[in-house]
Motif scaffolding. Structure first.
Motif, PDB file in Angstrom:
ATOM      1  N   GLY A  80       0.818  -1.207   0.000  1.00 28.95           N
ATOM      2  CA  GLY A  80       0.000   0.000   0.000  1.00 28.95           C
ATOM      3  C   GLY A  80       0.848   1.251   0.000  1.00 28.95           C
ATOM      4  N   TYR A 107      -3.278   9.118   5.546  1.00 27.12           N
ATOM      5  CA  TYR A 107      -3.997   8.187   4.680  1.00 27.12           C
ATOM      6  C   TYR A 107      -3.067   7.008   4.443  1.00 27.12           C
ATOM      7  CZ  TYR A 107      -5.551   5.846   0.490  1.00 27.12           C
ATOM      8  OH  TYR A 107      -5.929   4.876  -0.399  1.00 27.12           O
ATOM      9  N   LYS A 108      -3.606   5.810   4.549  1.00 28.73           N
ATOM     10  CA  LYS A 108      -2.811   4.614   4.307  1.00 28.73           C
ATOM     11  C   LYS A 108      -3.682   3.614   3.567  1.00 28.73           C
ATOM     12  CE  LYS A 108       0.496   2.063   7.078  1.00 28.73           C
ATOM     13  NZ  LYS A 108       0.896   1.727   8.446  1.00 28.73           N
ATOM     14  N   SER A 109      -3.203   3.152   2.411  1.00 27.61           N
ATOM     15  CA  SER A 109      -3.927   2.091   1.714  1.00 27.61           C
ATOM     16  C   SER A 109      -3.312   0.766   2.152  1.00 27.61           C
ATOM     17  CB  SER A 109      -3.835   2.260   0.200  1.00 27.61           C
ATOM     18  OG  SER A 109      -2.567   1.876  -0.266  1.00 27.61           O
ATOM     19  N   HIS A 110      -4.136  -0.230   2.222  1.00 29.79           N
ATOM     20  CA  HIS A 110      -3.682  -1.549   2.660  1.00 29.79           C
ATOM     21  C   HIS A 110      -3.782  -2.547   1.518  1.00 29.79           C
ATOM     22  CE1 HIS A 110      -3.559  -0.126   6.814  1.00 29.79           C
ATOM     23  NE2 HIS A 110      -4.659   0.524   6.519  1.00 29.79           N
ATOM     24  N   SER A 112      -5.076  -3.487  -2.675  1.00 31.32           N
ATOM     25  CA  SER A 112      -6.383  -3.617  -3.321  1.00 31.32           C
ATOM     26  C   SER A 112      -7.246  -4.621  -2.558  1.00 31.32           C
ATOM     27  CB  SER A 112      -6.200  -4.047  -4.777  1.00 31.32           C
ATOM     28  OG  SER A 112      -5.549  -5.289  -4.828  1.00 31.32           O
ATOM     29  N   HIS A 113      -8.476  -4.266  -2.337  1.00 29.33           N
ATOM     30  CA  HIS A 113      -9.478  -5.086  -1.652  1.00 29.33           C
ATOM     31  C   HIS A 113      -9.183  -5.302  -0.169  1.00 29.33           C
ATOM     32  CE1 HIS A 113     -11.031  -5.754  -5.614  1.00 29.33           C
ATOM     33  NE2 HIS A 113      -9.930  -6.363  -5.986  1.00 29.33           N
ATOM     34  N   LYS A 114      -8.175  -4.647   0.390  1.00 30.26           N
ATOM     35  CA  LYS A 114      -7.857  -4.816   1.804  1.00 30.26           C
ATOM     36  C   LYS A 114      -8.306  -3.622   2.645  1.00 30.26           C
ATOM     37  CE  LYS A 114      -5.729  -8.758   1.528  1.00 30.26           C
ATOM     38  NZ  LYS A 114      -6.152  -9.958   2.200  1.00 30.26           N
ATOM     39  N   GLY A 115      -8.659  -2.503   2.004  1.00 35.65           N
ATOM     40  CA  GLY A 115      -9.175  -1.358   2.734  1.00 35.65           C
ATOM     41  C   GLY A 115      -8.221  -0.183   2.790  1.00 35.65           C
ATOM     42  N   ASN A 116      -8.710   0.895   3.375  1.00 31.86           N
ATOM     43  CA  ASN A 116      -7.951   2.138   3.529  1.00 31.86           C
ATOM     44  C   ASN A 116      -8.185   2.671   4.928  1.00 31.86           C
ATOM     45  OD1 ASN A 116      -7.127   2.489   0.676  1.00 31.86           O
ATOM     46  ND2 ASN A 116      -9.334   2.579   0.377  1.00 31.86           N
ATOM     47  N   SER A 117      -7.221   3.430   5.435  1.00 32.68           N
ATOM     48  CA  SER A 117      -7.422   4.089   6.723  1.00 32.68           C
ATOM     49  C   SER A 117      -7.129   5.579   6.580  1.00 32.68           C
ATOM     50  CB  SER A 117      -6.557   3.456   7.815  1.00 32.68           C
ATOM     51  OG  SER A 117      -5.191   3.537   7.503  1.00 32.68           O
ATOM     52  N   LYS A 150     -13.365  -0.853   4.755  1.00 30.15           N
ATOM     53  CA  LYS A 150     -13.173  -2.012   3.897  1.00 30.15           C
ATOM     54  C   LYS A 150     -14.552  -2.419   3.403  1.00 30.15           C
ATOM     55  CE  LYS A 150     -11.417  -6.706   4.124  1.00 30.15           C
ATOM     56  NZ  LYS A 150     -10.869  -7.732   4.972  1.00 30.15           N
TER      57      LYS A 150
END
Length: 175
Positions: A80, A107-110, A112-117, A150
């Protein structure tokens, strides 16, 4: 119109005469495995360069942009990105030691398909000037709110803590 641009250029120049720009960042690595039978290890890492600009002796603005990755057992690694603009308030200087508070957005992406914070918070830290133009920095704990989204739901987290569980180190160079 020419006068407007000339005045604007002078204003920006006067704000940055005593200002200082710095670059640096941090690197993190974590390996975690339970002692339970059949447990799988989790390995994660993060590289997060930063650039900042001292507005005066007390205030600075900066941004951290990074990449992170996490892998649990034989699962595919999840990679991410990190985007973290912040404002720094320096409240005490003792010789080469500076104490500060960083307040900003995260902002942190985890993957694809795992979510964002998304989050907002304040993090205390200390910087030590080891030589002219070189500083070591440590940030620890913090106070803030984060929401993780998510497909299928959200998870909110609010916290206050000053401990070594959320400790980061970095090196910075004045440019």
């Amino acid at each position: 119109m020419k006068k407007f641009f000339a005045i604007a250029a002078l204003a920006v120049a006067s704000l940055t005469v005593n200002a200082q720009t710095w670059i640096g960042g941090s690197f993190g690595f974590n390996w975690d495995k339970s002692k339970d039978d059949g447990a799988k290890a989790t390995t994660s890492w993060e590289i997060a360069p930063e650039v900042g600009h001292d507005i005066d002796e007390t205030w600075a603005i900066a941004i951290k942009l990074g990449v992170n990755s996490s892998k649990h057992g034989d699962d595919d690694a999840v990679t991410g990105v990190i985007v973290n603009p912040y404002v720094r308030y320096k409240f005490a200087n003792v010789d080469n030691l500076t104490f500060f508070l960083d307040g900003g957005l995260a902002y942190k992406s985890h993957g694809s398909h795992k979510g964002n914070s998304f989050g907002i918070g304040i993090k205390p830290g200390v910087a030590y000037k080891v030589a002219e133009g070189i500083s070591l920095e440590a940030k620890f704990g913090g106070f803030g709110w984060t929401t993780f989204s998510k497909d299928g739901g959200n998870k909110d987290k609010f916290g206050l803590g000053v401990d070594t569980e959320d400790l980061s180190f970095g090196i910075f160079f004045d440019i």
